[in-house]
Design a protein around this motif. Structure first.
Motif, PDB file in Angstrom:
ATOM      1  N   GLY A   1       0.808  -0.979  -0.004  1.00 38.74           N
ATOM      2  CA  GLY A   1       0.053  -0.064  -0.062  1.00 38.74           C
ATOM      3  C   GLY A   1       0.872   1.236   0.037  1.00 38.74           C
ATOM      4  O   GLY A   1       0.527   2.331  -0.604  1.00 38.74           O
ATOM      5  N   LYS A   2       1.883   1.314   0.802  1.00 37.09           N
ATOM      6  CA  LYS A   2       2.716   2.571   0.870  1.00 37.09           C
ATOM      7  C   LYS A   2       3.663   2.557  -0.465  1.00 37.09           C
ATOM      8  O   LYS A   2       4.116   3.609  -0.902  1.00 37.09           O
ATOM      9  CB  LYS A   2       3.796   2.191   1.902  1.00 37.09           C
ATOM     10  CG  LYS A   2       3.048   2.313   3.358  1.00 37.09           C
ATOM     11  CD  LYS A   2       2.877   4.057   3.607  1.00 37.09           C
ATOM     12  CE  LYS A   2       2.672   4.456   4.801  1.00 37.09           C
ATOM     13  NZ  LYS A   2       2.404   5.624   5.212  1.00 37.09           N
ATOM     14  N   ASN A   3       4.205   1.289  -1.133  1.00 33.31           N
ATOM     15  CA  ASN A   3       5.198   1.268  -1.965  1.00 33.31           C
ATOM     16  C   ASN A   3       4.583   0.599  -3.346  1.00 33.31           C
ATOM     17  O   ASN A   3       4.875  -0.661  -3.551  1.00 33.31           O
ATOM     18  CB  ASN A   3       6.567   0.822  -1.617  1.00 33.31           C
ATOM     19  CG  ASN A   3       7.025   1.316  -0.498  1.00 33.31           C
ATOM     20  OD1 ASN A   3       7.291   2.435  -0.488  1.00 33.31           O
ATOM     21  ND2 ASN A   3       7.211   0.575   0.784  1.00 33.31           N
ATOM     22  N   PRO A   4       3.470   0.819  -3.750  1.00 32.69           N
ATOM     23  CA  PRO A   4       2.698   0.193  -5.025  1.00 32.69           C
ATOM     24  C   PRO A   4       3.756  -0.216  -6.188  1.00 32.69           C
ATOM     25  O   PRO A   4       3.415  -1.229  -6.790  1.00 32.69           O
ATOM     26  CB  PRO A   4       1.634   1.075  -5.454  1.00 32.69           C
ATOM     27  CG  PRO A   4       1.883   2.583  -4.984  1.00 32.69           C
ATOM     28  CD  PRO A   4       3.019   2.253  -3.988  1.00 32.69           C
ATOM     29  N   THR A   5       4.512   0.419  -6.498  1.00 37.14           N
ATOM     30  CA  THR A   5       5.690   0.378  -7.601  1.00 37.14           C
ATOM     31  C   THR A   5       6.667  -0.642  -7.412  1.00 37.14           C
ATOM     32  O   THR A   5       7.456  -1.234  -8.231  1.00 37.14           O
ATOM     33  CB  THR A   5       6.203   1.731  -8.107  1.00 37.14           C
ATOM     34  OG1 THR A   5       6.927   2.393  -7.301  1.00 37.14           O
ATOM     35  CG2 THR A   5       4.920   2.394  -8.611  1.00 37.14           C
ATOM     36  N   LYS A   6       6.965  -0.752  -6.042  1.00 37.11           N
ATOM     37  CA  LYS A   6       8.217  -1.761  -5.793  1.00 37.11           C
ATOM     38  C   LYS A   6       7.708  -3.330  -5.763  1.00 37.11           C
ATOM     39  O   LYS A   6       6.666  -3.678  -5.281  1.00 37.11           O
ATOM     40  CB  LYS A   6       8.809  -1.555  -4.283  1.00 37.11           C
ATOM     41  CG  LYS A   6       9.463  -0.271  -4.400  1.00 37.11           C
ATOM     42  CD  LYS A   6      10.193   0.144  -3.233  1.00 37.11           C
ATOM     43  CE  LYS A   6      10.995   1.524  -3.032  1.00 37.11           C
ATOM     44  NZ  LYS A   6      11.738   1.939  -2.013  1.00 37.11           N
ATOM     45  N   ASP A   7       8.747  -4.344  -5.892  1.00 38.26           N
ATOM     46  CA  ASP A   7       8.281  -5.665  -5.970  1.00 38.26           C
ATOM     47  C   ASP A   7       8.497  -6.272  -4.701  1.00 38.26           C
ATOM     48  O   ASP A   7       9.910  -6.123  -4.051  1.00 38.26           O
ATOM     49  CB  ASP A   7       9.290  -6.186  -7.042  1.00 38.26           C
ATOM     50  CG  ASP A   7       8.942  -7.771  -6.971  1.00 38.26           C
ATOM     51  OD1 ASP A   7       7.970  -8.079  -6.742  1.00 38.26           O
ATOM     52  OD2 ASP A   7      10.101  -8.374  -7.724  1.00 38.26           O
ATOM     53  N   TYR A   8       7.631  -6.694  -4.016  1.00 38.86           N
ATOM     54  CA  TYR A   8       7.819  -7.272  -2.658  1.00 38.86           C
ATOM     55  C   TYR A   8       8.719  -8.448  -2.435  1.00 38.86           C
ATOM     56  O   TYR A   8       9.477  -8.576  -1.573  1.00 38.86           O
ATOM     57  CB  TYR A   8       6.528  -7.620  -2.055  1.00 38.86           C
ATOM     58  CG  TYR A   8       6.570  -8.050  -0.604  1.00 38.86           C
ATOM     59  CD1 TYR A   8       6.556  -6.922   0.348  1.00 38.86           C
ATOM     60  CD2 TYR A   8       6.454  -9.146  -0.064  1.00 38.86           C
ATOM     61  CE1 TYR A   8       6.710  -6.845   1.583  1.00 38.86           C
ATOM     62  CE2 TYR A   8       6.521  -9.292   1.255  1.00 38.86           C
ATOM     63  CZ  TYR A   8       6.507  -8.322   2.104  1.00 38.86           C
ATOM     64  OH  TYR A   8       6.393  -8.526   3.605  1.00 38.86           O
ATOM     65  N   SER A   9       8.906  -9.273  -3.476  1.00 39.09           N
ATOM     66  CA  SER A   9       9.584 -10.374  -3.313  1.00 39.09           C
ATOM     67  C   SER A   9      11.200  -9.882  -3.483  1.00 39.09           C
ATOM     68  O   SER A   9      12.066 -10.557  -2.994  1.00 39.09           O
ATOM     69  CB  SER A   9       9.484 -11.467  -4.695  1.00 39.09           C
ATOM     70  OG  SER A   9       9.559 -10.728  -5.995  1.00 39.09           O
ATOM     71  N   GLN A  10      11.447  -8.773  -4.371  1.00 31.65           N
ATOM     72  CA  GLN A  10      12.869  -8.148  -4.213  1.00 31.65           C
ATOM     73  C   GLN A  10      13.038  -7.521  -3.033  1.00 31.65           C
ATOM     74  O   GLN A  10      14.394  -7.626  -2.367  1.00 31.65           O
ATOM     75  CB  GLN A  10      12.919  -7.149  -5.292  1.00 31.65           C
ATOM     76  CG  GLN A  10      13.204  -7.461  -6.960  1.00 31.65           C
ATOM     77  CD  GLN A  10      13.182  -6.580  -7.835  1.00 31.65           C
ATOM     78  OE1 GLN A  10      12.951  -5.528  -7.807  1.00 31.65           O
ATOM     79  NE2 GLN A  10      13.788  -6.748  -8.759  1.00 31.65           N
ATOM     80  N   TYR A  11      12.271  -6.812  -2.358  1.00 30.62           N
ATOM     81  CA  TYR A  11      12.408  -6.483  -1.023  1.00 30.62           C
ATOM     82  C   TYR A  11      12.849  -7.545   0.171  1.00 30.62           C
ATOM     83  O   TYR A  11      13.747  -7.357   0.987  1.00 30.62           O
ATOM     84  CB  TYR A  11      10.917  -5.833  -0.347  1.00 30.62           C
ATOM     85  CG  TYR A  11      11.035  -5.134   1.112  1.00 30.62           C
ATOM     86  CD1 TYR A  11      11.950  -4.178   1.391  1.00 30.62           C
ATOM     87  CD2 TYR A  11      10.390  -6.126   1.948  1.00 30.62           C
ATOM     88  CE1 TYR A  11      11.822  -3.860   2.652  1.00 30.62           C
ATOM     89  CE2 TYR A  11      10.573  -5.759   3.327  1.00 30.62           C
ATOM     90  CZ  TYR A  11      11.219  -4.799   3.563  1.00 30.62           C
ATOM     91  OH  TYR A  11      11.114  -4.238   4.693  1.00 30.62           O
ATOM     92  N   LYS A  12      12.086  -8.643   0.055  1.00 27.08           N
ATOM     93  CA  LYS A  12      12.258  -9.778   1.129  1.00 27.08           C
ATOM     94  C   LYS A  12      13.822 -10.408   0.540  1.00 27.08           C
ATOM     95  O   LYS A  12      14.509 -10.693   1.427  1.00 27.08           O
ATOM     96  CB  LYS A  12      11.238 -10.996   0.554  1.00 27.08           C
ATOM     97  CG  LYS A  12       9.975 -10.473   1.613  1.00 27.08           C
ATOM     98  CD  LYS A  12       9.076 -11.729   1.389  1.00 27.08           C
ATOM     99  CE  LYS A  12       9.328 -12.969   1.928  1.00 27.08           C
ATOM    100  NZ  LYS A  12       8.351 -13.885   2.036  1.00 27.08           N
ATOM    101  N   ALA A  13      14.177 -10.406  -0.571  1.00 28.98           N
ATOM    102  CA  ALA A  13      15.308 -10.916  -0.888  1.00 28.98           C
ATOM    103  C   ALA A  13      16.534  -9.997  -0.573  1.00 28.98           C
ATOM    104  O   ALA A  13      17.659 -10.685  -0.148  1.00 28.98           O
ATOM    105  CB  ALA A  13      15.539 -11.202  -2.640  1.00 28.98           C
ATOM    106  N   GLY A  14      16.139  -8.949  -0.657  1.00 28.96           N
ATOM    107  CA  GLY A  14      17.476  -7.929  -0.131  1.00 28.96           C
ATOM    108  C   GLY A  14      17.405  -8.182   1.543  1.00 28.96           C
ATOM    109  O   GLY A  14      18.557  -8.120   1.880  1.00 28.96           O
ATOM    110  N   LEU A  15      16.395  -8.081   2.116  1.00 28.43           N
ATOM    111  CA  LEU A  15      16.509  -8.224   3.570  1.00 28.43           C
ATOM    112  C   LEU A  15      17.300  -9.744   3.967  1.00 28.43           C
ATOM    113  O   LEU A  15      18.044  -9.910   4.915  1.00 28.43           O
ATOM    114  CB  LEU A  15      15.141  -8.418   4.295  1.00 28.43           C
ATOM    115  CG  LEU A  15      14.366  -7.356   4.302  1.00 28.43           C
ATOM    116  CD1 LEU A  15      12.780  -7.473   4.872  1.00 28.43           C
ATOM    117  CD2 LEU A  15      15.116  -6.329   5.179  1.00 28.43           C
TER     118      LEU A  15
END
Length: 123
Positions: free
Chosen positions: A86-100
């Motif tokens: 909801g806060k970051n509609p253009t970002k890919d959530y799977s990439q975010y999790k992979a970065g973490l």
């Protein structure tokens, strides 16, 4: 290369001193802005460090590793995923999790390396 801790803080979660600023050779580093790979690279080759300074650096890496693990575990929560998207509609959530996951793994490797050096120094 001489490694010296110049500033510490006391972590409430670890109840020990953690390094904040470190002087490596002639250059000062803020550990909050230094990657785990860079910290790990300081211990490649020839270096000189006291056991207490090494303990403070390891405590900082453990502190940061716990923060990374918390973020990584929180990312598995469906409610957090909905909030993030909801806060970051253009970002890919799977990439975010992979970065973490990558951050947590590099911090763990750096922590393990510093601990192994500490064990070798005290043995």
């Amino acid at each position: 290369m001489k490694i010296t801790v110049t500033k510490t803080f006391t972590s409430k979660s670890l109840s020990t001193d953690c390094a904040v600023n470190v002087k490596v050779g002639r250059k000062s580093h803020d550990l909050n802005k230094t990657s785990a790979d860079d910290i790990s690279s300081w211990f490649d080759g020839k270096f000189e460090v006291s056991v207490d300074d090494l303990r403070n650096i390891a405590a900082f890496l453990l502190f940061r590793l716990r923060k990374n693990e918390y973020s990584r575990n929180r990312a598995n929560d469906a409610g957090f995923q909905a909030w993030f998207q909801g806060k970051n509609p253009t970002k890919d959530y799977s990439q975010y999790k992979a970065g973490l996951t990558k951050k947590a793994n590099t911090n763990r490797q750096a922590y393990d390396k510093v601990c192994a050096i500490g064990k070798a120094m005290t043995a």
